[in-house]
Design a protein around this motif. Structure first.
Motif, mmCIF file in Angstrom:
data_model
loop_
_atom_site.group_PDB
_atom_site.id
_atom_site.type_symbol
_atom_site.label_atom_id
_atom_site.label_comp_id
_atom_site.label_asym_id
_atom_site.label_seq_id
_atom_site.Cartn_x
_atom_site.Cartn_y
_atom_site.Cartn_z
ATOM 1 N N LEU A 1 23.673 -37.205 -21.495
ATOM 2 C CA LEU A 1 24.586 -38.319 -21.215
ATOM 3 C C LEU A 1 23.892 -39.661 -21.412
ATOM 4 C CD1 LEU A 1 26.604 -37.107 -18.079
ATOM 5 C CD2 LEU A 1 27.284 -37.082 -20.486
ATOM 6 N N SER B 1 21.767 -34.410 -17.970
ATOM 7 C CA SER B 1 21.613 -35.827 -17.613
ATOM 8 C C SER B 1 20.976 -36.602 -18.759
ATOM 9 C CB SER B 1 20.755 -35.965 -16.349
ATOM 10 O OG SER B 1 21.374 -35.324 -15.253
ATOM 11 N N ASP C 1 32.563 -45.365 -17.234
ATOM 12 C CA ASP C 1 31.616 -46.482 -17.350
ATOM 13 C C ASP C 1 31.421 -46.947 -18.793
ATOM 14 O OD1 ASP C 1 31.342 -46.211 -14.652
ATOM 15 O OD2 ASP C 1 29.413 -45.161 -14.734
ATOM 16 N N SER D 1 28.468 -31.314 -9.716
ATOM 17 C CA SER D 1 27.836 -32.634 -9.837
ATOM 18 C C SER D 1 27.800 -33.095 -11.294
ATOM 19 C CB SER D 1 26.415 -32.607 -9.265
ATOM 20 O OG SER D 1 25.597 -31.697 -9.989
ATOM 21 N N GLN D 2 27.620 -32.149 -12.221
ATOM 22 C CA GLN D 2 27.606 -32.504 -13.639
ATOM 23 C C GLN D 2 29.005 -32.910 -14.117
ATOM 24 O OE1 GLN D 2 25.834 -28.858 -15.051
ATOM 25 N NE2 GLN D 2 23.801 -29.785 -15.270
ATOM 26 N N GLN D 3 30.021 -32.254 -13.564
ATOM 27 C CA GLN D 3 31.392 -32.647 -13.880
ATOM 28 C C GLN D 3 31.646 -34.095 -13.461
ATOM 29 O OE1 GLN D 3 33.803 -31.252 -15.494
ATOM 30 N NE2 GLN D 3 33.668 -29.030 -15.401
ATOM 31 N N LYS D 4 31.135 -34.455 -12.292
ATOM 32 C CA LYS D 4 31.304 -35.827 -11.804
ATOM 33 C C LYS D 4 30.527 -36.806 -12.676
ATOM 34 C CE LYS D 4 32.215 -34.597 -6.984
ATOM 35 N NZ LYS D 4 31.736 -34.665 -5.576
ATOM 36 N N GLN D 5 29.336 -36.379 -13.129
ATOM 37 C CA GLN D 5 28.549 -37.220 -14.035
ATOM 38 C C GLN D 5 29.328 -37.505 -15.313
ATOM 39 O OE1 GLN D 5 24.786 -34.701 -13.921
ATOM 40 N NE2 GLN D 5 23.905 -36.719 -14.259
ATOM 41 N N LEU D 6 29.993 -36.461 -15.819
ATOM 42 C CA LEU D 6 30.757 -36.599 -17.047
ATOM 43 C C LEU D 6 31.937 -37.555 -16.853
ATOM 44 C CD1 LEU D 6 31.284 -35.775 -19.961
ATOM 45 C CD2 LEU D 6 32.466 -33.731 -19.119
ATOM 46 N N GLU D 7 32.626 -37.427 -15.724
ATOM 47 C CA GLU D 7 33.749 -38.316 -15.431
ATOM 48 C C GLU D 7 33.277 -39.767 -15.323
ATOM 49 O OE1 GLU D 7 35.536 -36.782 -11.897
ATOM 50 O OE2 GLU D 7 36.117 -34.880 -12.836
ATOM 51 N N SER D 8 32.149 -39.966 -14.667
ATOM 52 C CA SER D 8 31.596 -41.318 -14.521
ATOM 53 C C SER D 8 31.191 -41.890 -15.877
ATOM 54 C CB SER D 8 30.376 -41.302 -13.595
ATOM 55 O OG SER D 8 30.735 -40.869 -12.312
ATOM 56 N N PHE D 9 30.625 -41.026 -16.732
ATOM 57 C CA PHE D 9 30.208 -41.465 -18.061
ATOM 58 C C PHE D 9 31.416 -41.985 -18.841
ATOM 59 C CE2 PHE D 9 29.911 -40.567 -22.588
ATOM 60 C CZ PHE D 9 28.740 -41.217 -22.935
#
Length: 470
Positions: A428, A425, A461, A450-458
């Motif tokens: 990112l 986190s 965004d 959850s980290q995969q989703k964080q990466l996709e959101s990054f």
């Protein structure tokens, strides 16, 4: 040119990697009479050009101002080489010829060289990886007296040409203006090195000397460096993977510090650099113009690393430092603290497989926060599995300060696999503040769902084009 998506020019015909076929070459040949001002032709990386070159070379009489001809990786045939040789007489202004990566030239170079005449204006000749034979080496030696203006000679990756290197070296005196000599992976032996050293006394203008990846010259430096020290204009010296012995190191420790113009030095993959009792690394202080220093996989010990760290204090122009694969660096990076503070030009720092620990990453973070390493563009921390999650957290929290960073590698060893910790986190968050970052390698780190989703959101965004190599 427009049909192939290239910008038309009356002086430069650049058709690199255009999937040209025989029909295209014929069409190009028909255009040459309408391009009397043409100075450059580049057909490199078009494999189907091989076997069709004669259609083009017979029209070279229309482009007698031609200065540059690039035909690397064209699958040239013996017939092509013959046609090219015959064309030399009608392109008297030719200065650059690149025939690299054409394996069929091997054993046939004389078809080309026997056509060269005295007064030839060639300044650059590249024949990299052409499967050259010892006989080709002799043919090459014979033409050195007819190309007195030669400045660049690249014979790299021709493993069999080393057998004729003594003959070539004897005729290098005929090209006193030579500035670059590339003999990387040429099968040189100790006697080749002796012949080459004798030739160096005639090459006062030499700027670059690459004799890397010639393992059989190890042990020969002790008898073959008499003239190396006289190269006062030498800027690049590449000796990586030459099996340098301790006796060689004794001599090189005395000679290399005398190369006052040296800007790039590569000693990588020579284990005796680190274990030798002779202080070569300590004497690098006498090379204040040094910009690039590669000593990866040199078996450095703490003593030799300390000597390097002390010498680095006197290298203010250093831009590239590669210490990879030297285990003693781990836990001892603090020895370089003073040097890294003074080296304001550092752009590339490679510390792969150095047994780094959290303390070392904390040091890098501290340096960046104090305004040092401000120009750092590439940072390689890969294969340092010894760094704890706490160390990665500290590093990622300070990462945003490296504003010019474009490449970062934190990959694990090929045999490893490890879950990403809480630091992901923080990573990112830092990446969002690094406008220049284009590539992040973090192989073998396992991201949770959850980290995969964080990466996709990054990615969504920030609308960034960062290449994540996971």
């Amino acid at each position: 040119m427009q049909k192939l998506g290239k910008k038309p020019s009356s002086k430069n015909l650049d058709l690199n990697n255009c999937a040209l076929g025989a029909a295209d070459v014929t069409e190009l040949a028909s255009l040459l009479p309408f391009l009397p001002e043409l100075e450059e032709i580049s057909l490199s990386w078009n494999g189907s050009v091989g076997g069709t070159l004669k259609a083009l070379t017979v029209r070279f009489r229309h482009v007698n101002l031609l200065k540059v001809l690039r035909l690397n990786n064209c699958r040239l045939t013996a017939e092509d080489v013959t046609s090219l040789g015959e064309a030399f007489e009608i392109v008297p202004q030719l200065e650059e010829l690149d025939l690299s990566w054409n394996s069929n030239i091997g054993g046939r170079l004389s078809l080309l060289t026997k056509k060269l005449r005295k007064g030839c204006k060639l300044k650059l000749l590249k024949i990299t990886d052409c499967n050259l034979t010892a006989k080709d080496g002799e043919s090459l030696a014979e033409i050195l007296n007819v190309i007195p203006n030669l400045e660049v000679l690249d014979l790299s990756i021709n493993k069999h040409i080393g057998c004729s290197m003594k003959v070539i070296a004897q005729d290098l005196k005929n090209v006193p203006g030579l500035k670059e000599l590339n003999l990387h992976m040429c099968g040189l032996k100790q006697d080749s090195l002796q012949g080459l050293d004798t030739a160096l006394q005639h090459l006062a203008e030499l700027r670059k000397l690459d004799i890397s990846c010639n393992k059989e010259i190890g042990g020969g430096f002790k008898d073959s460096t008499a003239h190396l020290a006289s190269l006062k204009n030498l800027e690049v010296l590449d000796l990586h993977q030459c099996c340098v012995t301790e006796e060689d190191m004794t001599v090189l420790s005395q000679v290399i510090p005398l190369l006052s113009s040296l800007q790039e030095l590569n000693l990588s993959s020579n284990k005796n650099v680190g274990v030798s009792s002779d202080p070569l690394l300590g004497r690098l202080r006498f090379l204040p113009k040094l910009k690039s220093l590669a000593i990866s996989n040199c078996g450095l010990r703490e003593e030799s690393f300390s000597s390097l760290a002390e010498a680095a204090l006197h290298l203010p122009e250093l831009e590239i430092l590669d210490l990879s694969w030297n285990k003693c660096v781990g836990g001892n990076l603090k020895l370089l603290l003073g040097a890294l503070r003074l080296a304001t030009e550092i752009q590339v720092l490679r510390l792969s497989s150095c047994n780094l620990v959290a303390e070392d990453l904390a040091l890098l973070t501290l340096l960046s926060q104090d305004g040092h390493l401000a120009r750092l563009q590439k940072l390689d921390l890969s294969y340092n599995d010894s760094i704890s999650d706490e160390g990665w957290i500290i590093f990622c929290q300070g990462l945003a300060v490296f504003k010019e960073l474009s490449e970062l590698d934190v990959s694990l060893r090929p045999s490893s696999c490890r879950d990403c910790g809480m630091w992901f986190s923080e990573l990112l968050a830092a990446l969002a503040k690094l406008p220049a970052l284009a590539e992040l390698a973090m192989q073998r780190w396992v991201l949770s769902e959850s980290q995969q989703k964080q990466l996709e959101s990054f990615n969504q965004d920030n609308k960034r084009n960062i290449r994540f190599d996971c």
